[in-house]
Design an enzyme around this catalytic site. Structure first.
Site, PDB file in Angstrom:
ATOM      1  N   GLN A   1       0.814  -1.214   0.000  1.00  0.00           N
ATOM      2  CA  GLN A   1       0.000   0.000   0.000  1.00  0.00           C
ATOM      3  C   GLN A   1       0.850   1.268   0.000  1.00  0.00           C
ATOM      4  OE1 GLN A   1      -2.839  -0.114   3.242  1.00  0.00           O
ATOM      5  NE2 GLN A   1      -3.216  -2.296   2.931  1.00  0.00           N
ATOM      6  N   CYS A   2       2.090   1.154   0.456  1.00  0.00           N
ATOM      7  CA  CYS A   2       2.983   2.309   0.531  1.00  0.00           C
ATOM      8  C   CYS A   2       4.027   2.237  -0.586  1.00  0.00           C
ATOM      9  CB  CYS A   2       3.706   2.351   1.883  1.00  0.00           C
ATOM     10  SG  CYS A   2       2.591   2.394   3.305  1.00  0.00           S
ATOM     11  N   THR A   3       4.540   3.405  -0.957  1.00  0.00           N
ATOM     12  CA  THR A   3       5.627   3.448  -1.933  1.00  0.00           C
ATOM     13  C   THR A   3       6.918   3.141  -1.188  1.00  0.00           C
ATOM     14  OG1 THR A   3       4.473   5.138  -3.213  1.00  0.00           O
ATOM     15  CG2 THR A   3       6.817   4.873  -3.632  1.00  0.00           C
TER      16      THR A   3
END
Length: 683
Positions: A552-554
Site C-alpha cells: 500500500q505504501c511506496t
C-alpha cells in the site's frame, strides 16, 4: 582686495530606482561586459537653503532620452561597471579623470555651438554591483579644470542686497521666459541691468550681438545648485574656463549671477540668489595642453574614497528573493549558455498530479529553474510518515488529521518563494476499474472530477504524472494526448525508476501503426513516441485491491525519488529548450558517446530514462507509439472525442472495454492460438 573664490562640489544622489535599473541591465544586457556606457543625470537650482548640492541619478539615467525636471539642468555622463571588486579598486582613476576632462577641454576649445554647453558638467561613475548581497560600491567624478592661479573675486552678496526689488522682479520674469524658450540650458548672458531697464536673459550664442562686454566686463549667469550663502556651485568652474578660452581677448572680468529659484508656501523665492562681482578671468591657456584637473568625489568622512550603499534592508524581501532566483539563472547565460531561453521556462504553467514524494521534489526543482506557476493535485492528507521523505511538508502539517497534501504543498512552496503562483487542488482522479457506482450521485461525482481534471490539463502547458498507481495515470495520459499537452511521467520501484515523456501529437495526427519495441530506435520523431501504456498488452485496472501494508505504501530507497524527480524536471526543461518543443525526436543511449552535436543546447532529449540504483546506472531506451495502446491510440482518442464522459464511464466500470475497443482482446486470443499450435507441432 581680491578673494579666492571657492566652489561647493557636487554630492552624488543616486535613487534606489537607479540601482535597480543597473542591476537589471547588468543581468540582461551588460553581463560580463566592462564597456563604458552613456548615462545622464541632472541638478536643479530649486533646493531650499541648507540642502547639499546634489547631482541626481534616477532609474531613467540609462534611457536614451535625456530628461530633467522643469527646474533641472541635464548632465551627460558615463558609467563603468566592473565585474569584480578588485577591478573596481585597481582601475586607473587618474587616467579616467584625465580622459573625461580632456573631452570637456576639447569641447571648450572647439568652434562648435555654445548655446547649450551641457558638456561643461560631464561626469563619470565607477561602480561595482554585488548582486548577491545588494551591496553597491561607487565613486563619482565631476571633472573641474584648474587655471594656473586660483579664481578670485571682489565681493559676494545676495541678489536681494545687490539689486533693487524692481530688478529682482524683472529678472524673475526674464528667466522664466528664457527657461520656456531654452529648457534644460543652465548658462546664460544678462543685459539691461541698469536701474529702470528691463532685464533680459540670453543664450550664450548671443555674445557679440545682443550682449557685448563693457570696459572688459561681462555679466553672466548660471543655474546654481548650491544653497550656501557665500559660495557658488561646482558648474561655475568650467563655465569661467569656457569664457576665458572663448572670449578672453575682450573680457577680463565677470559679474556672475548664481541664480537660485525655489518655491516656499506657494510663493516663488529668488532673493537668496548670489551676485559674485569682479571675478578675475584667468589667462587663455594652450588648447593642446590639458590643465590640471580635480573632480573625484569625497566620501562621507571627507576622504577621497568610494562610497557604498546596501539596499538589501530597504528593499522588499519578496523582490529580493525574486531577483536572487533570476540572478542564478541569468548567470548561466553569461559564460556557459548564452542561448538559454529563460522566458519560455518562466512562462510555462506546470500541473503536478501527485503531491507526494515525487511531486515535492519535482516542484522544488521546477522552482529552481524559475517556473512560477505550479498547481498540485492530490486526494490524500499529510501523514506522519511523509515529512521525512516529502520535502514540502512539516511535522505540523500532519497534526489534527493532516492537511490536504495539495494545499499544504502549495502553501509551503510559497514559504520557500513567495512570488510563486502555487495552487492546491484536492481532487480524485478517476481510474479504470475504480467505479464509484452506477447511481446518479456517484456518476455525477465522477463527472465533476473528470471535468475539473480536464479543465486543469487545458489550463496548463506541461503535466507531470507522479501518482502511486499505474491506473491513476490513464485518464491524465488520455487528456494530455487529446489536448496536446507536454506530459512527463515518473514512477518508482524499490531501487529503480522510470522517467519518460509521452509522445506529443496534434489531434489530427494518427500513430503509424507500428508495434511497441523495447529496443532502442534512434531519433524517433516526437509525434511517434509512445506513452506510459504503449508497452502494455493489458488495460489498466484496480491494482490496489488485496494489497498488504508494504504494497500500500511506496517502498523505495529514500534517495531515488530525488533522483527521479530531478530528472523529470530536467527532462521538461530540455523539451522546452528544444526548437521543436514537445515534438523533439528521441535521443538515447547510442547518442551519449556520439560526436554529433545535439540540437538542444542543454544536451540530449531522451524519450525515457530508466535508472538502476543498485548498479548506479541509467539507460535511455525509446519506443514508438502502439496502435492498440489503451491510452493514446487513435481509436481511443476518437472514442473519447465523440462520446466523452459516457466512454469514460464504461472504462471506469470495466477496463475490459478498453481491451475490446483497441483490439487487445483479439490480439491476446490470437497469441494463445499460436501457442496451442506450437505445442501441437511439438507433440
Amino acid at each position: 582686495m581680491a578673494n579666492v573664490l571657492q566652489f561647493v562640489p557636487f554630492v552624488s544622489s543616486l535613487e534606489a530606482g537607479f540601482w535597480h535599473e543597473l542591476s537589471q541591465r547588468k543581468l540582461e544586457k551588460y553581463q560580463l561586459s566592462e564597456a563604458v556606457k552613456d548615462i545622464h543625470g541632472y541638478y536643479t537650482n530649486s533646493d531650499m537653503p541648507g540642502l547639499p548640492t546634489q547631482l541626481v541619478l534616477e532609474y531613467s539615467a540609462f534611457h536614451d532620452e535625456v530628461t530633467a525636471p522643469h527646474s533641472g539642468v541635464p548632465v551627460l555622463g558615463q558609467i563603468l561597471n566592473t565585474n569584480t571588486l578588485d577591478s573596481f579598486k585597481t582601475v586607473d582613476k587618474k587616467k579616467l579623470l584625465e580622459e573625461t576632462a580632456q573631452k570637456i577641454w576639447d569641447d571648450i576649445n572647439s568652434s562648435g555651438d555654445v548655446s547649450n554647453p551641457s558638456f561643461l558638467n560631464r561626469f563619470f561613475l565607477l561602480t561595482f554591483a554585488d548582486l548577491k548581497k545588494y551591496n553597491f560600491f561607487y565613486w563619482f567624478m565631476f571633472p573641474a579644470l584648474m587655471p594656473e592661479n586660483p579664481f578670485t573675486y571682489e565681493s559676494i552678496e545676495s541678489i536681494g542686497k545687490a539689486w533693487s526689488e524692481e530688478m529682482v522682479s524683472s529678472l524673475g520674469g526674464a528667466y522664466s521666459q528664457f527657461k520656456t524658450q531654452h529648457p534644460g540650458v543652465g548658462y546664460f548672458l544678462l543685459s539691461g541691468l541698469q536701474e529702470g531697464s528691463a532685464i533680459q536673459v540670453h543664450p550664450l550664442d548671443k555674445y557679440g550681438t545682443s550682449v557685448e562686454p563693457t570696459d572688459g566686463k561681462l555679466t553672466v549667469g548660471f543655474s546654481d545648485p548650491s544653497t550656501m550663502e557665500t559660495n557658488p556651485g561646482w558648474p561655475l568652474r568650467n563655465f569661467i574656463m569656457l569664457i576665458a578660452q572663448k572670449w578672453g581677448d575682450r573680457v577680463k572680468k565677470l559679474d556672475v549671477l548664481c541664480f537660485r529659484d525655489y518655491t516656499r508656501a506657494g510663493q516663488r523665492v529668488i532673493s537668496h540668489s548670489l551676485v559674485v562681482k569682479g571675478v578675475e578671468l584667468p589667462k587663455k591657456m594652450d588648447p593642446k595642453t590639458l590643465p590640471k584637473v580635480v573632480g573625484w568625489e569625497k566620501n562621507e568622512k571627507g576622504k577621497l574614497a568610494p562610497k557604498t550603499v546596501n539596499l538589501s534592508a530597504s528593499m522588499d524581501p519578496v523582490k529580493l528573493a525574486t531577483s536572487a532566483v533570476d540572478l542564478n539563472l541569468k548567470l548561466m547565460r553569461w559564460r556557459i549558455m548564452p542561448s538559454l531561453d529563460l522566458s519560455v521556462i518562466s512562462e510555462t504553467k506546470c500541473l503536478l498530479l501527485g503531491a507526494g514524494t515525487l511531486g515535492c521534489n519535482v516542484a522544488r526543482c521546477l522552482l529552481g529553474w524559475g517556473i512560477k506557476n505550479i498547481t498540485f493535485v492530490d486526494n490524500s492528507n499529510v501523514s506522519y510518515s511523509n515529512p521525512v521523505r516529502q520535502s514540502l511538508f512539516l511535522f505540523k502539517d500532519c497534526q489534527d488529521g493532516g492537511k490536504h497534501k495539495a494545499m499544504a504543498a502549495a502553501e509551503n512552496l510559497k514559504l520557500i518563494f513567495p512570488e510563486v503562483d502555487a495552487q492546491g487542488v484536492h481532487l480524485n482522479i478517476q481510474m479504470p476499474g475504480h467505479s464509484l457506482g452506477t447511481d446518479a450521485k456517484s456518476v455525477e461525482t465522477m463527472r465533476k472530477d473528470v471535468e475539473k481534471l480536464e479543465e486543469l490539463v487545458k489550463s496548463h502547458d506541461a503535466v507531470f504524472l507522479l501518482m502511486d498507481t499505474r491506473e491513476s495515470r490513464w485518464l491524465p495520459t488520455l487528456l494530455c494526448q487529446a489536448h496536446s499537452r507536454i506530459c512527463v511521467n515518473a514512477a518508482l520501484g524499490f531501487d529503480t525508476f522510470m522517467v519518460m515523456r509521452h509522445g506529443y501529437r496534434k489531434p489530427s495526427e494518427v500513430p503509424d501503426g507500428r508495434t511497441p519495441s523495447s529496443e532502442h530506435v534512434p531519433m524517433i520523431p516526437g509525434n511517434e513516441l509512445g506513452c506510459y501504456f504503449c508497452s502494455d498488452v493489458v488495460a489498466p485496472s484496480d491494482s490496489t485491491r488485496d494489497r498488504t501494508l508494504d504494497q500500500q505504501c511506496t517502498v523505495s530507497r529514500p534517495g531515488i525519488s530525488m533522483i527521479a524527480g530531478a530528472l523529470a524536471a530536467e527532462l521538461l526543461i530540455c523539451v522546452l529548450q528544444h526548437p521543436l518543443k514537445g515534438l523533439a525526436p528521441s535521443e538515447g543511449s547510442d547518442d551519449v558517446n556520439s560526436d554529433r552535436d545535439t540540437v538542444c543546447h542543454l544536451g540530449l532529449v531522451p524519450h525515457q530514462i530508466r535508472g538502476f540504483l543498485s548498479r548506479f546506472q541509467n539507460v535511455l531506451p525509446a519506443c514508438r507509439s502502439f496502435d492498440k495502446c489503451t491510452a493514446c491510440s487513435d481509436i481511443v482518442l476518437t472514442e473519447y472525442r465523440e462520446n466523452g464522459f459516457e466512454f469514460l464511464l464504461k472504462v471506469f466500470e470495466s477496463p475490459d472495454h478498453l481491451e475490446k475497443l483497441t483490439g487487445l482482446t483479439e490480439l491476446y486470443a490470437s497469441t494463445l492460438d499460436d501457442q496451442v499450435w506450437e505445442m501441437s507441432d511439438d507433440d
